[in-house]
Design a protein around this motif. Structure first.
Motif, PDB file in Angstrom:
ATOM      1  N   UNK A  42       1.770  17.936  -1.209  1.00 29.08           N
ATOM      2  CA  UNK A  42       1.635  16.434  -1.246  1.00 29.08           C
ATOM      3  C   UNK A  42       0.488  15.636  -0.496  1.00 29.08           C
ATOM      4  N   UNK A  43      -0.202  15.058  -1.498  1.00 30.79           N
ATOM      5  CA  UNK A  43      -1.528  14.456  -0.774  1.00 30.79           C
ATOM      6  C   UNK A  43      -1.390  13.040  -0.088  1.00 30.79           C
ATOM      7  N   UNK A  44      -0.481  12.359  -0.598  1.00 32.90           N
ATOM      8  CA  UNK A  44      -0.019  10.943  -0.104  1.00 32.90           C
ATOM      9  C   UNK A  44       1.187  10.649  -0.472  1.00 32.90           C
ATOM     10  N   UNK A  45       1.974   9.712   0.173  1.00 34.58           N
ATOM     11  CA  UNK A  45       3.299   9.097  -0.186  1.00 34.58           C
ATOM     12  C   UNK A  45       3.528   8.057   0.587  1.00 34.58           C
ATOM     13  N   UNK A  46       4.687   7.493  -0.193  1.00 34.61           N
ATOM     14  CA  UNK A  46       5.102   6.240   0.611  1.00 34.61           C
ATOM     15  C   UNK A  46       6.599   6.255   0.243  1.00 34.61           C
ATOM     16  N   UNK A  47       7.483   5.834   1.169  1.00 35.84           N
ATOM     17  CA  UNK A  47       8.908   5.725   0.938  1.00 35.84           C
ATOM     18  C   UNK A  47       9.525   4.302   1.299  1.00 35.84           C
ATOM     19  N   UNK A  48      10.281   3.920   0.107  1.00 35.81           N
ATOM     20  CA  UNK A  48      11.064   2.500   0.590  1.00 35.81           C
ATOM     21  C   UNK A  48      12.392   2.907   0.854  1.00 35.81           C
TER      22      UNK A  48
END
Lengths: 328, 328
Positions: free
Chosen positions: A167-173
């Motif tokens: 995983x290089x980058x991520x965002x979680x809602x």
């Protein structure tokens, strides 16, 4: 008018949110930003305000009325809170719910010794949501309270995804389940599991050549963070992440449903927030409570407080007379 | 546990609502109901509790911790409030917004002389709605606050219709205009006229042979009450009125929409109530604040207060430690 002189300790998202809030409250003045980094390396928004190294904080003891602590709850605040409360009035947004009693006790001791006020766990949850849980439960002792969060970014969950291999980058809602919210609003006082209440939406930028199936599996089965939720994983590019997921919206609902009398009369109390910027809103709440800390300290009080201990009038720029005449 | 001993002054809708609330708060005890009528003519719900004539109130000076005044705001409370505050801690739901400053001053003087606490204008508006206006405005100084009421019965407007010639009975509902509420929730900060915000729905039982056209016209053109609103008039029978309009539901919304920072970030704070029984909910709020009055008085404080002056923790049966551990 003499302004309330504020120091910001820690210049991350919340620190910048507090800086914005000071600019919008005419009785407030930003006096200095304190940082652990090299002060020269930190550029702040407000012109003409000093950036000072944290080690030199005491040199400004007479120049600051309230320090707003913008460090993290995991490791920063447990140390900084009591340390700084010994010398300054403080406000923070300590949000590790389980450790609040211990933290409160530590800040209380230090603040009393230093004759200062320390208001802890200020923001929207803990903070405004806590207040609404308290008010609603006090009014309707027989009932159930539900808190829903979102739709909004969870920093902790985003970080957890970023630690997965590939995983290089991520965002979680975090997303409240609309059906559950409606069910609560109907007054039926449902029993809701973790899975019933919230969904988790993940947007992931994979490393080149990463095993997407493995990443998705690692997310969905991650204990505590995702395994008890219905989770969706969507792979996107770094450009999409920047373009569509760089804001920090959040919000949520506190709903209490309860009964009065002998004829089963039912009442629904609902408080909701819809926030374009979580850190700017949190900063705005912190600044209100900085005003209260200043006033309590001027009145000779000391020790730790939470939002539960602060009379609402303390938060307003208006006088008691103006408040009664205009908004009571 | 020693219970807080409550006296109810005036046994109308609100008085009965307070009685219901006492039964649902285990730290409270109804000690007596005071009335202007012949005590023998008044039957109350709670068994074993005295009904006492108002003239004999002072005989119970040592038996009552807090008097909850349930008289009307127009003529009862302005006289009773200061009179009773001279001898007892009091709570009331004084709701003539324009006269609050004067009433507060009168209660303050009497309560200070008698070394008592008087918390005025407690309920949901004034009361919980006022609190939410204050919190939201303090957090977002740049913005607009909107209050919508209903759907619910307005006693004053119902009475006004009943005074029209040819009207046997009537009930009036204040209804928020859904389109206006949605517009406010969108964050556009619209300018709304009186007509834009609320509708008035009237259900009228005419006398036999009455001139229906004339009644409808008299309602719709009544100055202050109806002429500035879109009003509907529906004629019904006494039986229909009893069957479908004998409950006293109410509710409403306080919404603040405001901006923070420099990138036009917008936030919506909304507080809403949906109440099956207006008087039972109002009674429940009054009883929370009776708890606060008792505690303030025990702590040696005196004088008038509003909801703005009461720290939230004062309202709860839980201790400060329990509150921090459980709901902060």
């Amino acid at each position: 008018m003499e302004k309330i002189r504020i120091g910001i300790v820690g210049y991350g998202n919340i620190g910048r949110g507090v800086e914005c809030a000071i600019a919008r409250n005419e009785d407030m003045e930003l006096k200095a930003v304190f940082t652990r980094r090299e002060p020269e390396s930190v550029t702040i928004k407000t012109e003409g305000v000093k950036v000072v190294h944290m080690d030199d904080m005491l040199s400004m003891k007479d120049d600051i009325d309230v320090m707003v602590l913008c460090g993290g709850s995991a490791t920063d605040l447990p140390v900084m809170g009591p340390e700084i409360a010994a010398n300054f009035n403080i406000i923070d947004s300590f949000d590790t719910h389980a450790r609040i009693p211990e933290y409160f006790a530590n800040v209380d001791k230090a603040a009393k010794e230093g004759k200062n006020i320390g208001i802890i766990s200020v923001g929207w949850d803990p903070g405004m949501f806590s207040l609404n849980r308290l008010y609603a439960e006090a009014i309707l002792p027989q009932g159930s309270t539900y808190t829903f969060w979102g739709k909004g970014v969870s920093q902790g969950h985003s970080d957890a995804i970023r630690r997965i291999e590939g995983v290089k980058n991520a965002i979680q809602y975090t997303v409240p389940v609309e059906k559950a919210v409606e069910c609560v609003r109907s007054g039926s006082e449902p029993e809701l599991t973790t899975r019933d209440k919230h969904l988790r939406e993940c947007y992931v930028v994979p490393e080149e050549g990463a095993d997407l199936k493995a990443i998705e599996e690692a997310i969905k089965t991650m204990p505590n963070y995702f395994d008890e939720y219905d989770t969706t994983v969507t792979f996107i590019t770094e450009e999409e992440l920047k373009a569509e997921h760089s804001k920090m919206p959040h919000g949520g609902f506190v709903i209490r449903s309860g009964e009065t009398g002998t004829e089963r009369n039912r009442h629904i109390i609902e408080y909701s927030l819809k926030l374009d910027s979580n850190p700017e809103f949190t900063g705005s709440v912190l600044i209100c409570y900085a005003r209260a800390a200043y006033r309590l300290s001027k009145a000779g009080e000391s020790g730790a407080r939470s939002v539960f201990d602060i009379a609402p009038a303390m938060l307003s720029m208006k006088t008691a007379e103006e408040l009664r005449a205009q908004i009571l």
